[in-house]
Scaffold this motif. Structure first.
Motif, mmCIF file in Angstrom:
data_model
loop_
_atom_site.group_PDB
_atom_site.id
_atom_site.type_symbol
_atom_site.label_atom_id
_atom_site.label_comp_id
_atom_site.label_asym_id
_atom_site.label_seq_id
_atom_site.Cartn_x
_atom_site.Cartn_y
_atom_site.Cartn_z
ATOM 1 N N PRO A 202 -29.057 58.130 98.717
ATOM 2 C CA PRO A 202 -29.304 59.392 97.807
ATOM 3 C C PRO A 202 -30.422 60.466 98.250
ATOM 4 C CG PRO A 202 -29.388 57.118 96.957
ATOM 5 C CD PRO A 202 -29.401 56.815 98.291
ATOM 6 N N ASP A 203 -31.120 59.997 99.245
ATOM 7 C CA ASP A 203 -32.000 61.130 99.965
ATOM 8 C C ASP A 203 -31.189 62.261 100.409
ATOM 9 O OD1 ASP A 203 -34.181 59.803 99.183
ATOM 10 O OD2 ASP A 203 -34.395 58.631 101.060
ATOM 11 N N HIS A 204 -30.084 61.845 101.004
ATOM 12 C CA HIS A 204 -29.292 62.921 101.483
ATOM 13 C C HIS A 204 -28.850 64.143 100.286
ATOM 14 C CE1 HIS A 204 -27.874 59.921 104.616
ATOM 15 N NE2 HIS A 204 -28.692 60.873 105.149
ATOM 16 N N ILE B 24 -23.323 57.977 99.227
ATOM 17 C CA ILE B 24 -24.369 58.940 98.563
ATOM 18 C C ILE B 24 -25.177 58.418 97.465
ATOM 19 C CG2 ILE B 24 -25.036 61.425 97.916
ATOM 20 C CD1 ILE B 24 -22.438 62.162 99.698
ATOM 21 N N ALA B 25 -24.494 57.769 96.446
ATOM 22 C CA ALA B 25 -25.221 57.484 95.327
ATOM 23 C C ALA B 25 -26.078 58.135 94.713
ATOM 24 C CB ALA B 25 -25.585 55.830 95.818
ATOM 25 N N PRO B 26 -25.790 59.400 93.977
ATOM 26 C CA PRO B 26 -26.627 60.106 93.491
ATOM 27 C C PRO B 26 -27.505 59.353 92.287
ATOM 28 C CG PRO B 26 -24.550 61.014 92.861
ATOM 29 C CD PRO B 26 -24.488 59.976 94.070
ATOM 30 N N HIS B 27 -26.627 58.498 91.407
ATOM 31 C CA HIS B 27 -27.125 57.854 90.459
ATOM 32 C C HIS B 27 -28.299 56.723 90.738
ATOM 33 C CE1 HIS B 27 -23.941 55.374 92.372
ATOM 34 N NE2 HIS B 27 -24.613 54.280 92.003
ATOM 35 N N ASP B 28 -28.444 56.572 92.035
ATOM 36 C CA ASP B 28 -29.505 55.710 92.303
ATOM 37 C C ASP B 28 -30.911 56.276 92.459
ATOM 38 O OD1 ASP B 28 -28.085 53.509 92.595
ATOM 39 O OD2 ASP B 28 -28.096 53.684 94.844
ATOM 40 N N LEU B 29 -30.979 57.849 92.157
ATOM 41 C CA LEU B 29 -32.074 58.555 92.009
ATOM 42 C C LEU B 29 -32.695 58.392 90.705
ATOM 43 C CD1 LEU B 29 -30.882 61.908 93.728
ATOM 44 C CD2 LEU B 29 -32.713 59.990 94.760
#
Length: 481
Positions: A268-270, A303-308
């Motif tokens: 997610p940091d990416h 990438i998993a943006p939902h983990d933010l």
């Protein structure tokens, strides 16, 4: 199930999972995010406070009419629009103007889910030049449409809903079919409109595994490859580091046994700093150019943006960043190395800045792997259905990820803002009044097959009812039995 203990707050009762207390929650809470949020999802893992997700209320969705399988036939009711005149004897279009007919695929204040269908067939009699286009509910607002093509010879015409059409129009929320008169004169007698599934060839089924601790491979690569092959594994997604060349012995041994190895990277940091991911992919491409006898079969990104934790209050921002990063690495990989992407099972159902996020994702990758977080086949089928349908429109293989490792029970305490500061279960966090909306626990045996090797092996023999389904991926190598 997690036990609960009760806190007395402002004279009311609030049930929270064991191990959580207000001081812990208050220390973990981000006040700025809390002020933006409509809800807090306080998540515990194994009875211990894990993290807090911040969420805003989504706008209410228009009711979507379901679509019967394998086809849907609609008796077209033509609604005239624009600068078209005339009647049964023929129609005329005013010079330099637009006009024609619209067919409402649902009805007022509703939309039609046509995602299960790959083609539209029109039957009738027509003369002149007519153009066919499709509009979803957002395109109606923006006054946009996706052109399917001109009506061909009178009698019957078939149009594809795949590829570019599926990228531009949200097929799960279709609204109108538009038939515009292009020539100065024309005639149209439309008898039927049929949406149907295409005859797609099912994909061969494969079995994959994630290998997250890749350093174990460096010790005895040939043994690991042989073990995977003996279990019917023919795909391995391996976490890489800065030097993919270290994995050459495993990639080589796996290739000799018919196992395709994908290099896995992503975080997610990416979304905040994408350069490291682009650099890693460049290193993978360079590896393939150097080691032609043992190349990676592809790149997989997670990438998993939902983990933010603030994804729920900044969906539009992170969606834009996600699509921009995916476009960059898709361009980087195109025609050089296949690109696989890991997505959550619910990605197809969240707003995507006026588009369907799953459709845009499918348009930029070569393969999709769904993390379904479930052990029951019926629930897996329900959760993955829309992603599989989207993949059919892009001719993409879809794998479904299963967890086999130990995971703790997961507790959720959902709070919503209470503007009146009265009522049941009211408490104060970050100077804001909240009330409990729900509290629930997800048992670990519904999330993972840990301790259930027979159930896992039985599920691996089953097939999803979609030609896009390509197989299962187990997380992870350490738990294969």
């Amino acid at each position: 199930m997690l036990t609960v203990r009760t806190f007395m707050l402002l004279g009311m009762l609030l049930a929270t999972p064991t191990g959580l207390d207000l001081q812990q929650i208050e220390r973990l809470l981000d006040p700025a995010s809390a002020r933006q949020a409509d809800r807090l999802d306080i998540v515990s893992s194994g009875g211990q406070l894990s993290h807090i997700d911040y969420e805003t209320n989504l706008p209410p969705k228009t009711v979507a009419l379901p679509s019967p399988l394998p086809k849907l036939t609609i008796a077209p009711r033509l609604q005239r629009f624009g600068a078209i005149s005339g009647g049964a004897a023929g129609y005329r279009l005013a010079p330099n103007r637009t006009g024609g007919f619209m067919i409402d695929l649902a009805s007022v204040k509703r939309v039609r889910n046509i995602l299960p269908y790959q083609q539209i067939t029109l039957s009738g009699i027509w003369e002149g030049t007519w153009q066919l286009a499709l509009m979803d509910e957002n395109q109606v607002i923006r006054n946009e449409q996706t052109v399917l093509g001109n009506l061909g010879p009178s009698g019957s015409a078939v149009y594809s809903l795949n590829g570019a059409v599926a990228t531009k129009t949200d097929l799960s929320r279709a609204r109108f079919l538009v038939i515009s008169l292009i020539s100065p004169r024309g005639w149209l007698n439309l008898k039927s409109l049929t949406l149907s599934r295409a005859d797609l060839t099912p994909l061969p089924k494969q079995r994959g595994v994630w290998i997250l601790n890749s350093h174990r491979l460096l010790k005895n690569a040939a043994t690991v490859a042989t073990e995977l092959a003996s279990k019917g594994i023919n795909r391995a997604y391996v976490q890489i580091d800065d030097d993919p060349g270290q994995l050459y012995p495993f990639v080589s041994a796996a290739k000799d046994l018919g196992i395709n190895v994908f290099a896995l990277e992503g975080s997610p940091d990416h979304l905040r700093h994408g350069a490291p991911l682009v650099t890693r992919i460049a290193a993978i491409i360079a590896y393939n150019q150097t080691y032609g006898d043992a190349q990676f079969a592809g790149v997989q990104v997670d990438i998993a943006p939902h983990d933010l934790q603030d994804f729920g209050i900044r969906r539009a921002f992170y969606t834009e960043r996600y699509l921009a990063l995916l476009h960059e690495i898709s361009t980087q990989c195109r025609s050089i190395i296949p690109l696989s992407v890991i997505v959550p099972h619910w990605l197809a159902g969240i707003p995507g800045n006026g588009i369907n996020l799953m459709a845009k994702t499918c348009s930029m990758v070569d393969e999709v792997v769904i993390t379904a977080e479930q052990t029951q086949f019926s629930e897996l089928e329900l959760r993955t259905r829309d992603t599989l349908l989207w993949a059919e429109h892009f001719n993409l293989p879809v794998f479904i990820g299963l967890r086999a490792g130990a995971v703790p029970e997961e507790g959720h305490l959902v709070l919503k803002k209470n503007s009146s500061k009265t009522g049941k279960n009211v408490l104060n966090l970050a100077g804001i009044a909240w009330e409990q909306e729900s509290a629930y626990t997800i048992p670990s045996n519904t999330l993972s097959f840990y301790g259930q090797p027979a159930a896992l092996n039985e599920l691996l023999t089953r097939t999803m009812p979609s030609p896009a389904f390509a197989g299962w991926v187990v997380n992870s190598y350490e738990y294969l039995k």
